[in-house]
Design an enzyme around this catalytic site. Structure first.
Site, mmCIF file in Angstrom:
data_model
loop_
_atom_site.group_PDB
_atom_site.id
_atom_site.type_symbol
_atom_site.label_atom_id
_atom_site.label_comp_id
_atom_site.label_asym_id
_atom_site.label_seq_id
_atom_site.Cartn_x
_atom_site.Cartn_y
_atom_site.Cartn_z
ATOM 1 N N GLY A 19 0.814 -1.207 0.000
ATOM 2 C CA GLY A 19 0.000 0.000 0.000
ATOM 3 C C GLY A 19 0.849 1.258 0.000
ATOM 4 O O GLY A 19 0.545 2.215 -0.722
ATOM 5 N N LYS A 20 1.906 1.247 0.791
ATOM 6 C CA LYS A 20 2.789 2.410 0.846
ATOM 7 C C LYS A 20 3.536 2.584 -0.477
ATOM 8 O O LYS A 20 3.709 3.708 -0.954
ATOM 9 C CB LYS A 20 3.786 2.271 2.000
ATOM 10 C CG LYS A 20 4.692 3.480 2.170
ATOM 11 C CD LYS A 20 5.584 3.345 3.390
ATOM 12 C CE LYS A 20 4.823 3.501 4.685
ATOM 13 N NZ LYS A 20 5.724 3.560 5.867
ATOM 14 N N LYS B 112 -7.915 14.537 3.100
ATOM 15 C CA LYS B 112 -6.941 14.282 4.165
ATOM 16 C C LYS B 112 -5.527 14.230 3.598
ATOM 17 O O LYS B 112 -4.599 14.832 4.145
ATOM 18 C CB LYS B 112 -7.260 12.959 4.869
ATOM 19 C CG LYS B 112 -6.183 12.544 5.871
ATOM 20 C CD LYS B 112 -6.246 11.067 6.189
ATOM 21 C CE LYS B 112 -4.965 10.617 6.853
ATOM 22 N NZ LYS B 112 -4.940 9.170 7.157
ATOM 23 N N ASP C 43 -6.140 8.243 13.585
ATOM 24 C CA ASP C 43 -6.970 9.204 12.849
ATOM 25 C C ASP C 43 -8.307 9.533 13.526
ATOM 26 O O ASP C 43 -8.749 10.684 13.483
ATOM 27 C CB ASP C 43 -7.247 8.696 11.429
ATOM 28 C CG ASP C 43 -6.039 8.837 10.511
ATOM 29 O OD1 ASP C 43 -5.005 9.366 10.964
ATOM 30 O OD2 ASP C 43 -6.142 8.421 9.350
ATOM 31 N N PHE D 277 -7.210 5.433 9.686
ATOM 32 C CA PHE D 277 -6.586 4.303 10.364
ATOM 33 C C PHE D 277 -5.688 4.838 11.468
ATOM 34 O O PHE D 277 -5.481 6.043 11.581
ATOM 35 C CB PHE D 277 -5.781 3.448 9.376
ATOM 36 C CG PHE D 277 -4.687 4.214 8.665
ATOM 37 C CD1 PHE D 277 -3.405 4.288 9.190
ATOM 38 C CD2 PHE D 277 -4.959 4.879 7.475
ATOM 39 C CE1 PHE D 277 -2.412 5.004 8.548
ATOM 40 C CE2 PHE D 277 -3.964 5.594 6.815
ATOM 41 C CZ PHE D 277 -2.698 5.654 7.355
ATOM 42 N N GLY D 278 -5.145 3.942 12.267
ATOM 43 C CA GLY D 278 -4.262 4.382 13.345
ATOM 44 C C GLY D 278 -4.974 5.306 14.317
ATOM 45 O O GLY D 278 -6.073 5.012 14.796
ATOM 46 N N ARG E 246 2.331 13.757 5.582
ATOM 47 C CA ARG E 246 3.054 13.135 4.470
ATOM 48 C C ARG E 246 3.019 14.020 3.235
ATOM 49 O O ARG E 246 4.005 14.143 2.508
ATOM 50 C CB ARG E 246 2.465 11.754 4.181
ATOM 51 C CG ARG E 246 3.248 10.974 3.137
ATOM 52 C CD ARG E 246 2.893 9.498 3.117
ATOM 53 N NE ARG E 246 3.505 8.793 4.242
ATOM 54 C CZ ARG E 246 2.835 8.281 5.263
ATOM 55 N NH1 ARG E 246 1.524 8.407 5.317
ATOM 56 N NH2 ARG E 246 3.462 7.657 6.237
ATOM 57 N N ASP F 64 9.458 7.826 7.958
ATOM 58 C CA ASP F 64 9.123 7.445 9.322
ATOM 59 C C ASP F 64 8.139 8.491 9.816
ATOM 60 O O ASP F 64 8.340 9.697 9.607
ATOM 61 C CB ASP F 64 10.358 7.394 10.231
ATOM 62 C CG ASP F 64 10.099 6.534 11.468
ATOM 63 O OD1 ASP F 64 9.762 5.354 11.291
ATOM 64 O OD2 ASP F 64 10.216 7.039 12.593
#
Length: 209
Positions: A18-19, A189, A169, A166-167, A195, A75
């Site tokens: 995904g990343k 978002k 959020d 997610f996380g 990011r 990171d």
């Protein structure tokens, strides 16, 4: 002057599909072909740093040295002012279940609860300001590197709201908004995220005029 990537291949220091897809889409307009460290069979280095910069550099340098190509790593995490910047580089670790907490894996609701519990212990008037941080580290096999830091300030709310993110959020409300990251449309978002801020800086330096 900052060393420039130019078009060509770039190793993305991740084993997360995904990343890789997200970063590839961001860099494709500049003629950059992204290859994941996972697809090259590169090992994941231990993230022993105490800052986002240190951990991003560890990953980028390991991928560059092992592949012989330029490599990019990121990171990121959440820092809470009243908790002296925690969870910080341990953002994901706070979601890891211990042996007595059930099956292995990440429990983000538990992680959000840990943060909220610590804030409540500090009292009802505790500062709830927080920020998401992202550090992008670009490294070359010869040791040269560049760092790009992004930030999205906001505050924490409770209980969690929204199902789009997610996380952490669902408890993070970016400055100037009334909704949490998990309530905001994903495209919106991504446009205001930590990011996005870091990538804008990378693009300006690497591909700007």
């Amino acid at each position: 002057m900052t060393r420039r990537l130019g078009s060509g291949s770039l190793v993305i220091a991740t084993h997360n599909a995904g990343k890789l897809k997200e970063i590839s889409a961001l860099l494709e307009p500049y003629g950059v072909k992204c290859i994941s460290a996972g697809s090259l069979g590169l090992p994941e280095p231990a993230e022993t740093g105490t800052t986002f910069v240190e951990n991003a550099l560890i990953k980028a340098r390991a991928a560059a040295e092992a592949s012989g190509m330029a490599a990019l790593a990121d990171d990121s995490g959440l820092s809470v002012d009243a908790l002296e910047g925690r969870p910080g580089v341990y953002t994901a670790d706070w979601a890891e279940r211990q042996w007595f907490e059930g099956k292995p894996g990440r429990d983000w609701y538990m992680a959000m609860g840990k943060v909220e519990g610590m804030l409540q212990q500090l009292g009802p008037d505790t500062d709830r300001n927080a920020a998401f941080h992202c550090v992008l580290a670009l490294a070359w096999p010869d040791g040269e590197h560049a760092i790009y830091e992004g930030k999205c300030p906001g505050s924490l709310t409770w209980p969690p709201r929204g199902k789009l993110g997610f996380g952490y959020d669902p408890v993070f409300v970016p400055t100037g908004r009334g909704q949490t990251f998990a309530e905001i449309d994903p495209e919106e978002k991504h446009a205001i995220s930590h990011r996005a801020d870091a990538f804008a800086k990378l693009v300006a330096k690497q591909f700007g005029s």
